[in-house]
Design a protein around this motif. Structure first.
Motif, PDB file in Angstrom:
ATOM      1  N   VAL A  39       0.822  -1.214   0.000  1.00  0.00           N
ATOM      2  CA  VAL A  39       0.000   0.000   0.000  1.00  0.00           C
ATOM      3  C   VAL A  39       0.854   1.260   0.000  1.00  0.00           C
ATOM      4  O   VAL A  39       0.611   2.178  -0.804  1.00  0.00           O
ATOM      5  CB  VAL A  39      -1.003  -0.011   1.172  1.00  0.00           C
ATOM      6  CG1 VAL A  39      -1.620   1.371   1.368  1.00  0.00           C
ATOM      7  CG2 VAL A  39      -2.108  -1.040   0.910  1.00  0.00           C
ATOM      8  N   PRO A  40       1.872   1.393   0.866  1.00  0.00           N
ATOM      9  CA  PRO A  40       2.707   2.607   0.794  1.00  0.00           C
ATOM     10  C   PRO A  40       3.384   2.803  -0.558  1.00  0.00           C
ATOM     11  O   PRO A  40       3.473   3.936  -1.050  1.00  0.00           O
ATOM     12  CB  PRO A  40       3.733   2.388   1.906  1.00  0.00           C
ATOM     13  CG  PRO A  40       3.041   1.512   2.899  1.00  0.00           C
ATOM     14  CD  PRO A  40       2.211   0.573   2.058  1.00  0.00           C
ATOM     15  N   ARG A  41       3.840   1.731  -1.187  1.00  0.00           N
ATOM     16  CA  ARG A  41       4.466   1.871  -2.509  1.00  0.00           C
ATOM     17  C   ARG A  41       3.452   2.324  -3.554  1.00  0.00           C
ATOM     18  O   ARG A  41       3.754   3.172  -4.404  1.00  0.00           O
ATOM     19  CB  ARG A  41       5.102   0.544  -2.925  1.00  0.00           C
ATOM     20  CG  ARG A  41       6.383   0.221  -2.173  1.00  0.00           C
ATOM     21  CD  ARG A  41       6.970  -1.123  -2.584  1.00  0.00           C
ATOM     22  NE  ARG A  41       8.217  -1.397  -1.864  1.00  0.00           N
ATOM     23  CZ  ARG A  41       8.837  -2.564  -1.851  1.00  0.00           C
ATOM     24  NH1 ARG A  41       8.341  -3.586  -2.547  1.00  0.00           N
ATOM     25  NH2 ARG A  41       9.953  -2.725  -1.170  1.00  0.00           N
ATOM     26  N   PHE A  56     -10.775  -1.114  -3.447  1.00  0.00           N
ATOM     27  CA  PHE A  56     -11.855  -1.976  -2.994  1.00  0.00           C
ATOM     28  C   PHE A  56     -11.368  -2.690  -1.732  1.00  0.00           C
ATOM     29  O   PHE A  56     -10.362  -3.427  -1.774  1.00  0.00           O
ATOM     30  CB  PHE A  56     -12.241  -2.979  -4.078  1.00  0.00           C
ATOM     31  CG  PHE A  56     -12.913  -2.332  -5.259  1.00  0.00           C
ATOM     32  CD1 PHE A  56     -14.289  -2.123  -5.252  1.00  0.00           C
ATOM     33  CD2 PHE A  56     -12.185  -1.921  -6.359  1.00  0.00           C
ATOM     34  CE1 PHE A  56     -14.918  -1.520  -6.335  1.00  0.00           C
ATOM     35  CE2 PHE A  56     -12.807  -1.316  -7.452  1.00  0.00           C
ATOM     36  CZ  PHE A  56     -14.178  -1.111  -7.432  1.00  0.00           C
ATOM     37  N   VAL A  57     -12.071  -2.460  -0.622  1.00  0.00           N
ATOM     38  CA  VAL A  57     -11.554  -2.856   0.690  1.00  0.00           C
ATOM     39  C   VAL A  57     -12.538  -3.765   1.421  1.00  0.00           C
ATOM     40  O   VAL A  57     -13.646  -3.328   1.758  1.00  0.00           O
ATOM     41  CB  VAL A  57     -11.270  -1.613   1.554  1.00  0.00           C
ATOM     42  CG1 VAL A  57     -10.647  -2.019   2.890  1.00  0.00           C
ATOM     43  CG2 VAL A  57     -10.347  -0.631   0.823  1.00  0.00           C
ATOM     44  N   ALA A  68      -3.181   1.739   7.202  1.00  0.00           N
ATOM     45  CA  ALA A  68      -3.206   1.701   5.736  1.00  0.00           C
ATOM     46  C   ALA A  68      -4.507   2.286   5.212  1.00  0.00           C
ATOM     47  O   ALA A  68      -4.514   3.038   4.232  1.00  0.00           O
ATOM     48  CB  ALA A  68      -3.029   0.266   5.245  1.00  0.00           C
ATOM     49  N   LEU A  69      -5.623   1.949   5.850  1.00  0.00           N
ATOM     50  CA  LEU A  69      -6.915   2.494   5.438  1.00  0.00           C
ATOM     51  C   LEU A  69      -6.917   4.013   5.554  1.00  0.00           C
ATOM     52  O   LEU A  69      -7.377   4.724   4.640  1.00  0.00           O
ATOM     53  CB  LEU A  69      -8.033   1.907   6.290  1.00  0.00           C
ATOM     54  CG  LEU A  69      -9.444   2.375   5.937  1.00  0.00           C
ATOM     55  CD1 LEU A  69      -9.913   1.744   4.635  1.00  0.00           C
ATOM     56  CD2 LEU A  69     -10.427   2.060   7.067  1.00  0.00           C
ATOM     57  N   ALA A  70      -6.401   4.538   6.662  1.00  0.00           N
ATOM     58  CA  ALA A  70      -6.361   5.991   6.858  1.00  0.00           C
ATOM     59  C   ALA A  70      -5.475   6.659   5.815  1.00  0.00           C
ATOM     60  O   ALA A  70      -5.788   7.755   5.328  1.00  0.00           O
ATOM     61  CB  ALA A  70      -5.871   6.313   8.266  1.00  0.00           C
ATOM     62  N   ALA A  71      -4.366   6.004   5.459  1.00  0.00           N
ATOM     63  CA  ALA A  71      -3.473   6.584   4.444  1.00  0.00           C
ATOM     64  C   ALA A  71      -4.175   6.665   3.091  1.00  0.00           C
ATOM     65  O   ALA A  71      -4.032   7.660   2.361  1.00  0.00           O
ATOM     66  CB  ALA A  71      -2.198   5.754   4.340  1.00  0.00           C
ATOM     67  N   ILE A  72      -4.937   5.632   2.737  1.00  0.00           N
ATOM     68  CA  ILE A  72      -5.702   5.644   1.485  1.00  0.00           C
ATOM     69  C   ILE A  72      -6.735   6.760   1.525  1.00  0.00           C
ATOM     70  O   ILE A  72      -6.863   7.552   0.585  1.00  0.00           O
ATOM     71  CB  ILE A  72      -6.376   4.276   1.267  1.00  0.00           C
ATOM     72  CG1 ILE A  72      -5.328   3.182   1.039  1.00  0.00           C
ATOM     73  CG2 ILE A  72      -7.358   4.341   0.095  1.00  0.00           C
ATOM     74  CD1 ILE A  72      -5.877   1.769   1.150  1.00  0.00           C
ATOM     75  N   ARG A  73      -7.488   6.814   2.610  1.00  0.00           N
ATOM     76  CA  ARG A  73      -8.531   7.843   2.772  1.00  0.00           C
ATOM     77  C   ARG A  73      -7.941   9.245   2.736  1.00  0.00           C
ATOM     78  O   ARG A  73      -8.438  10.123   2.016  1.00  0.00           O
ATOM     79  CB  ARG A  73      -9.254   7.607   4.089  1.00  0.00           C
ATOM     80  CG  ARG A  73     -10.348   8.621   4.416  1.00  0.00           C
ATOM     81  CD  ARG A  73     -10.701   8.569   5.892  1.00  0.00           C
ATOM     82  NE  ARG A  73      -9.572   8.994   6.713  1.00  0.00           N
ATOM     83  CZ  ARG A  73      -9.441   8.733   8.017  1.00  0.00           C
ATOM     84  NH1 ARG A  73     -10.376   8.034   8.644  1.00  0.00           N
ATOM     85  NH2 ARG A  73      -8.392   9.167   8.680  1.00  0.00           N
ATOM     86  N   ASP A  74      -6.883   9.463   3.485  1.00  0.00           N
ATOM     87  CA  ASP A  74      -6.327  10.812   3.608  1.00  0.00           C
ATOM     88  C   ASP A  74      -5.652  11.278   2.328  1.00  0.00           C
ATOM     89  O   ASP A  74      -5.489  12.486   2.116  1.00  0.00           O
ATOM     90  CB  ASP A  74      -5.350  10.876   4.786  1.00  0.00           C
ATOM     91  CG  ASP A  74      -6.053  10.661   6.131  1.00  0.00           C
ATOM     92  OD1 ASP A  74      -7.290  10.723   6.174  1.00  0.00           O
ATOM     93  OD2 ASP A  74      -5.339  10.405   7.126  1.00  0.00           O
ATOM     94  N   ALA A  75      -5.267  10.328   1.469  1.00  0.00           N
ATOM     95  CA  ALA A  75      -4.703  10.703   0.165  1.00  0.00           C
ATOM     96  C   ALA A  75      -5.794  11.077  -0.834  1.00  0.00           C
ATOM     97  O   ALA A  75      -5.488  11.514  -1.948  1.00  0.00           O
ATOM     98  CB  ALA A  75      -3.854   9.565  -0.393  1.00  0.00           C
ATOM     99  N   GLY A  76      -7.055  10.907  -0.447  1.00  0.00           N
ATOM    100  CA  GLY A  76      -8.164  11.329  -1.297  1.00  0.00           C
ATOM    101  C   GLY A  76      -8.643  10.299  -2.296  1.00  0.00           C
ATOM    102  O   GLY A  76      -9.430  10.625  -3.195  1.00  0.00           O
TER     103      GLY A  76
END
Length: 277
Positions: A39-41, A56-57, A68-76
């Motif tokens: 996910v970070p990559r 899709f989660v 990881a979920l928060a990083a996806i969300r916060d990246a928009g």
């Protein structure tokens, strides 16, 4: 205008627990790699290109890997529904499937927060029951991305189909936009190695890049919608991320191409499709 939808199935550990019935340390660790390395990559690559994507989660992944979920969300990026624990809806009664869908939505919404509600769904099995589309429609979801009746053109998903040895009845059109998928545009068959004939995997990234570029070029000649299905625990390996970077550069070099979330593309397609129906 050609639309590119980069989609990532954040299956993490749920894939191994549910689909492959493996809960021992080594298969589970492949899911952990997806969450903590893949996910970070992926997010870094998307950020460098300043393009949106859809993740899709499964609800299981959402609560198991909140960072990881928060990083996806916060990246928009868009977060969409992918089952409770990567299970198939096939074989469930309508009531059982409805209950599972509601529990999946509630758990995912609770994990994402911020008045979140998913706009779309992808079946973890890439398969649907005869009730699935109607259940999505009843819950206000605007799109599904699990079927293959077209290659590069969205269509209205049908509900209530019937198929047996005597014939096929396609059912009636719903208000749910189908954003079609394809095994040819999924990283799992090319790269995943399992002790199963379908997943011999371990193909060279350069070979897959050639296949995907050819698929995109044909889609672009039709001004279609190019939907790529990727998995952080698969595409997140270094040489494969580099291959995805090369594919993005190839697509961006073409005139008349936009990158979009699946939800935004479904909204663009929905009214014209409903009007034509």
């Amino acid at each position: 205008m050609t639309t590119v939808c980069l989609t990532f199935d954040f299956d993490a550990v749920a894939l191994w627990v549910s689909s492959f019935k493996q809960t021992t340390a080594t298969p589970v660790s492949r899911g952990v790699f997806g969450a903590e390395v893949g996910v970070p990559r992926v997010l870094d690559l998307l950020s460098r290109h300043a393009i949106p994507a859809t993740f899709f989660v499964p609800a299981h992944s959402a609560v198991s890997f909140p960072a990881a979920l928060a990083a996806i969300r916060d990246a928009g990026h868009e977060i969409a529904l992918h089952g409770y624990c990567h299970e198939t809806p096939v074989g469930l009664s309508r009531e059982e499937e409805a209950s599972l869908l509601d529990r999946s939505i509630d758990k995912l919404c609770g994990a994402v927060g911020r008045d979140f509600h998913p706009a779309g769904y992808r079946s973890p099995a890439w398969d649907l029951s005869s009730s699935s589309i109607e259940l999505l429609e009843e819950r206000g979801l605007i799109y599904d991305s699990s079927m293959m009746a077209r290659d590069f053109h969205p269509y209205l998903a049908r509900k209530g189909h019937h198929a047996d040895e005597d014939g096929f009845e396609p059912g009636t059109p719903s208000s749910v936009v189908e954003i079609p998928v394809a095994w040819e545009l999924d990283d799992f068959p090319y790269f995943a190695f399992l002790n199963r004939p379908m997943y011999s995997g371990l193909r060279a990234p350069a070979e897959v890049l050639e296949i995907w570029q050819g698929e995109f070029d044909f889609c672009h000649s039709l001004a279609g919608v190019f939907t790529l299905t990727l998995h952080p625990q698969i595409i997140g390996r270094g040489p494969r991320i580099a291959m995805l970077d090369a594919l993005i550069r190839h697509m961006r070099a073409s005139d008349g191409v936009r990158f979009s979330t699946v939800a935004d593309e479904a909204r663009r397609q929905r009214l014209p499709l409903l009007g034509s129906g």
